[in-house]
Each structure stands twice: as C-alpha cells, then as structure tokens.
Design an enzyme around this catalytic site. Structure first.
Site, PDB file in Angstrom:
ATOM      1  N   SER A 121       0.844  -1.192   0.000  1.00  0.00           N
ATOM      2  CA  SER A 121       0.000   0.000   0.000  1.00  0.00           C
ATOM      3  C   SER A 121       0.879   1.242   0.000  1.00  0.00           C
ATOM      4  O   SER A 121       2.104   1.141   0.081  1.00  0.00           O
ATOM      5  CB  SER A 121      -0.905   0.001   1.240  1.00  0.00           C
ATOM      6  OG  SER A 121      -0.126   0.322   2.373  1.00  0.00           O
ATOM      7  N   LYS A 122       0.220   2.387  -0.062  1.00  0.00           N
ATOM      8  CA  LYS A 122       0.914   3.682  -0.095  1.00  0.00           C
ATOM      9  C   LYS A 122       2.006   3.818   0.964  1.00  0.00           C
ATOM     10  O   LYS A 122       3.000   4.488   0.752  1.00  0.00           O
ATOM     11  CB  LYS A 122      -0.109   4.800   0.133  1.00  0.00           C
ATOM     12  CG  LYS A 122      -0.766   5.294  -1.126  1.00  0.00           C
ATOM     13  CD  LYS A 122      -1.348   6.689  -0.856  1.00  0.00           C
ATOM     14  CE  LYS A 122      -2.198   7.151  -1.999  1.00  0.00           C
ATOM     15  NZ  LYS A 122      -3.605   6.748  -1.899  1.00  0.00           N
ATOM     16  N   ARG A 123       1.760   3.210   2.130  1.00  0.00           N
ATOM     17  CA  ARG A 123       2.745   3.324   3.218  1.00  0.00           C
ATOM     18  C   ARG A 123       4.112   2.815   2.781  1.00  0.00           C
ATOM     19  O   ARG A 123       5.138   3.216   3.289  1.00  0.00           O
ATOM     20  CB  ARG A 123       2.322   2.488   4.428  1.00  0.00           C
ATOM     21  CG  ARG A 123       1.116   2.974   5.141  1.00  0.00           C
ATOM     22  CD  ARG A 123       0.797   2.059   6.303  1.00  0.00           C
ATOM     23  NE  ARG A 123       0.381   0.728   5.862  1.00  0.00           N
ATOM     24  CZ  ARG A 123       0.918  -0.391   6.269  1.00  0.00           C
ATOM     25  NH1 ARG A 123       1.931  -0.380   7.107  1.00  0.00           N
ATOM     26  NH2 ARG A 123       0.463  -1.552   5.833  1.00  0.00           N
ATOM     27  N   HIS A 124       4.100   1.843   1.871  1.00  0.00           N
ATOM     28  CA  HIS A 124       5.366   1.218   1.472  1.00  0.00           C
ATOM     29  C   HIS A 124       6.116   2.018   0.411  1.00  0.00           C
ATOM     30  O   HIS A 124       7.324   1.890   0.273  1.00  0.00           O
ATOM     31  CB  HIS A 124       5.104  -0.186   0.931  1.00  0.00           C
ATOM     32  CG  HIS A 124       4.482  -1.107   1.948  1.00  0.00           C
ATOM     33  ND1 HIS A 124       3.168  -1.497   1.884  1.00  0.00           N
ATOM     34  CD2 HIS A 124       5.003  -1.686   3.043  1.00  0.00           C
ATOM     35  CE1 HIS A 124       2.903  -2.299   2.914  1.00  0.00           C
ATOM     36  NE2 HIS A 124       3.993  -2.423   3.630  1.00  0.00           N
ATOM     37  N   GLY A 125       5.388   2.820  -0.351  1.00  0.00           N
ATOM     38  CA  GLY A 125       6.025   3.568  -1.440  1.00  0.00           C
ATOM     39  C   GLY A 125       5.058   3.687  -2.603  1.00  0.00           C
ATOM     40  O   GLY A 125       3.841   3.642  -2.416  1.00  0.00           O
TER      41      GLY A 125
END
Ligand code: GLU
Length: 421
Positions: A201-205
């Site tokens: 998800s966005k948290r990862h990149g």
C-alpha cells in the site's frame, strides 16, 4: 481449446501495481500459449470517474506493453443478460426471490472444490457458503454473479487472479455448474506485500503504475521485476527480456507464498536496464520522461548530457537532480564554498581564455591551477564543482563545465568567488 484469459479490473482509480502483476501473469500465460488476453471492465455504472479510470488503465497497460486482444468490454453491457439468466435460474428452482432480490440456492451438503494451478486442491465445505444474491432488489447483478457469467460468455479458459478471490470461487463455480457451462481452470496468485509482510500500500512507497512511471522506471524493467513477484524460471535468472519472459513463463511455477515487493531491488534492476540502453535510446527516454513531467528542457542539450549521467542514475527521475544545473540557475550553499576563493579565482582566469574549451583541456588547466595553489585536486575541485553545478554531487566536473559552456561557467565562478570573498 485455445487458452483465453482476462484481466477484469474494477475501474475505481489508478491501476495498482499488484493488479498489474496479476495482469502480467495473465498476459504472459496467454502469449506463452499462443492464446488470447482480454480486457474486461467490471463497471456497474458509466460515470465520468469510470471513463477516466478506464482510460488510465489502458494507458498504463499500453505503457507497459501489455496488449490485449479484441475490444475491451464493459460489465454494464451485460446486465440484461445477467438478469435473464437469473430469471431462468428462478424458473428452474435453482434461485429464488427474497425481498425483491434474487438469491442463488447453494448446495448445503458436501463441498465445492477445484484444482488450483497455484495452490493445488482446494475444497470448501458447502455449509459455509451462504445463498448468494445474484441480482439486488434494484436490479443490479452482483460481482459474484456477473463475473463468472462473463467468464462463460467470453469463453475464458483460465481465471488467473489474486488470492483474495479464493472465497468467491466456490460460489462462482456453483453458478457456472447451475447453468450447465464448463468451469474454467482457476489459478489464484499470491498477494504482493511490502517488507513488513502487509499487503502493498501507499505506506510502502509507490503503488500505482503512474507513480512508477513518474519515478522514472523503464516499463521493461518494471515488467521484468513484476514477473518475478511469485514466479521464477529457475533459481538464478533475474534479467529477462519481454520475449524471454514469454518464452519461459509457466503458470505451474507460480508460487503460492506471498511475494515481497523490494523497492531496492527494483532500483537495482532499473539501473541495469538504463545502462544497457544505447546512448541514443537512453537520451530518447530521458527526453520523453522530461516532457511527460513538465520539464521544457532543450532536447539537444539533454542528449549531450546523457552520457554524463547514464552510469550514475538508477531512475530517469534522478536526471534533473544531477543535470539540472545545465538548464537553470544554481544556488550554491556558501558554506560549501568556504575557503575556495583562491581556487575559484584561479579557475576563472584559467578558463577565461582556454582554447579549445573541452573536457581534456579544462581538466589540464584546473589541475595546474590546483598545483600552483598547492591544493590536492579533490580539495581544489570541490568549490569549483559547487560553484558551477550548485552541488557537491555532480556528473564529471570537466565534462560538466564543457557542456555548460564558457560564459555560464565564468559567471558562476565569479558569483561564487564574490560570495565567499
Ligand atoms: N474486479 C476484480 C478485481 O479487480 C476482478 C476479479 C476477477 O478477476 O475475477 O479484483
């Protein structure tokens, strides 16, 4: 029977890289088998958002070179057909009306199973599957009804999709059996996760194709990288061209374990692809990328700067950071120029009348200037580099100065010398 697979995205936004990986497995399988890859949009309305998402999905697939066969189709166009089938199932006693909706009568005993290409035999006890709503009271068919119906109508032979759909599969199999059609082969591919094991998800990149494109990855590198998320031809080979991927891809070799998205590995791989490009092609990709991202930089100068950075960058988006000094003003940090005034002045004098103004001659006179001042080359060149490029990290100094040209170089040296005088 010839293989026919499909990608069935819900047009709810930008294409997620995990869905692209699944689409890629479909595409590779189709191309490997000489079959067809269809694009089917799972829309339940025709809003402007849907139209935009459909455009974006197609643009992302095109950029990656994942071509589909035939026109793309829309689920919405099959709503009437779905309702007719549902009515037929009611007439046959296989479905029933329930508060305005139509529900499918799932078997209560035994189990529903299939031989999943990736996961092996899967059996789901029928008592755990509730009677499924086929058509809602407002007349709209549900995903679990429309999707398998479309698989049947489209002659899909293999449903290759994410493992989050495993719980839907027994429901869909029972519907397909109820209408007397042939059940396709299923292959549920593992989710793509971040380093923490959670779904990517966005948290990862970056997660959408658009983001990867903006970050300056090459489509062929991204494709190669994605192909290895859950699949490998053997224990060793990593760099594979599109043709080689098609040739070697085997659905049976897709692993059921979660696939981890390693951003550092993608950078490494992209760097390899960038360095493998011919200089001309590399320059061409830079020009395209810059144009797409709002840089109105002179293509000729970009091409001339290309050889200075090809070995240094892992993503096209790093180019402005490295070579931006050629295209716009710089603002050197005076602290980084500290103590550099004598060398800046000597460099100015040496370069002012230098002929020819090329990298070799520039190197020669700057080394001489350093020697005269009794400075080690590294020590001497640092303020010159900062003055000319605005940064301590730059492409080769002498080539950079040659490209920048005498006039700009001199005025930057002068401004920097004045700043620390
Ligand atoms: N719209 C579904 C998805 O994007 C498709 C599921 C399927 O392939 O059957 O996950």
């Amino acid at each position: 029977m010839a293989v026919r697979v499909r990608m069935a995205p819900s047009p709810t936004g930008l294409l997620h890289i995990g869905n692209v990986r699944t689409a890629l497995f479909n595409w590779l399988y189709a191309r490997h088998e000489g079959g067809e890859f269809r694009l089917r949009i799972e829309n339940t309305d025709t809003s402007r958002e849907v139209a935009e998402a459909v455009d974006q999905i197609q643009e992302s697939l095109r950029w990656l070179g994942l071509d589909w066969d035939g026109p793309h189709t829309f689920q919405l166009d099959r709503m009437d057909d779905c309702r007719q089938v549902a009515d037929g199932l009611v007439a046959d006693g296989k479905a029933y009306e329930d508060e305005g909706a139509i529900r499918f009568r799932m078997p209560d005993e035994g189990s529903t199973g299939w031989d999943d290409v990736v996961r092996g035999r899967v059996e789901i006890p029928n008592e755990t599957i509730e009677d499924l709503v086929l058509v809602r009271s407002d007349g709209r068919p549900t995903y679990n009804f429309a999707s398998p119906m479309e698989d049947v109508w489209d002659g899909i032979t293999h449903v290759i999709r994410g493992e989050d759909h495993i719980s839907n599969t027994p429901k869909q199999i029972n519907i397909i059996r109820a209408i007397g059609a042939e059940v396709p082969v299923y292959a549920h591919v593992p989710n793509v996760s971040g380093a923490d094991g959670k779904k990517l998800s966005k948290r990862h990149g970056a997660v959408t194709v658009d983001e990867f494109r903006k970050d300056g990855y090459l489509p062929e590198a991204l494709l190669n990288f994605l192909a290895l998320l859950g699949w490998a031809p053997d224990g060793e080979t990593t760099i594979m061209s599109r043709d080689e991927l098609v040739e070697r891809f085997l659905l049976e070799r897709v692993s059921p374990s979660p696939a981890q998205f390693d951003y550092a590995k993608l950078d490494w791989m992209n760097g390899i692809y960038l360095r493998e490009l011919s200089l001309q092609e590399f320059a061409h990709r830079l020009v395209l990328w810059l144009g797409e991202n709002g840089y109105e930089w002179d293509a000729e100068l970009v091409s001339r700067a290309a050889p200075l950075v090809q070995e240094k960058i892992a993503r096209l988006a790093e180019f402005p950071g490295f070579a931006g000094f050629l295209f716009g003003d710089v603002e050197p940090d005076p602290a980084e120029l500290d103590g550099g005034a004598p060398m800046l002045e000597s460099a100015y004098t040496a370069l002012a009348s230098l002929e020819p103004f090329d990298a070799a001659a520039i190197e020669l006179v700057l080394r001489q200037a350093a020697e005269v001042l009794n400075l080690k080359p590294r020590q001497a060149f640092q303020p010159v580099r900062v003055a000319v490029t605005g940064s301590k990290v730059s492409p080769g100094l002498f080539e950079s100065i040659e490209l920048l040209g005498r006039e700009k170089t001199l005025s930057r040296l002068q401004a920097a010398a004045a700043a620390v005088a």
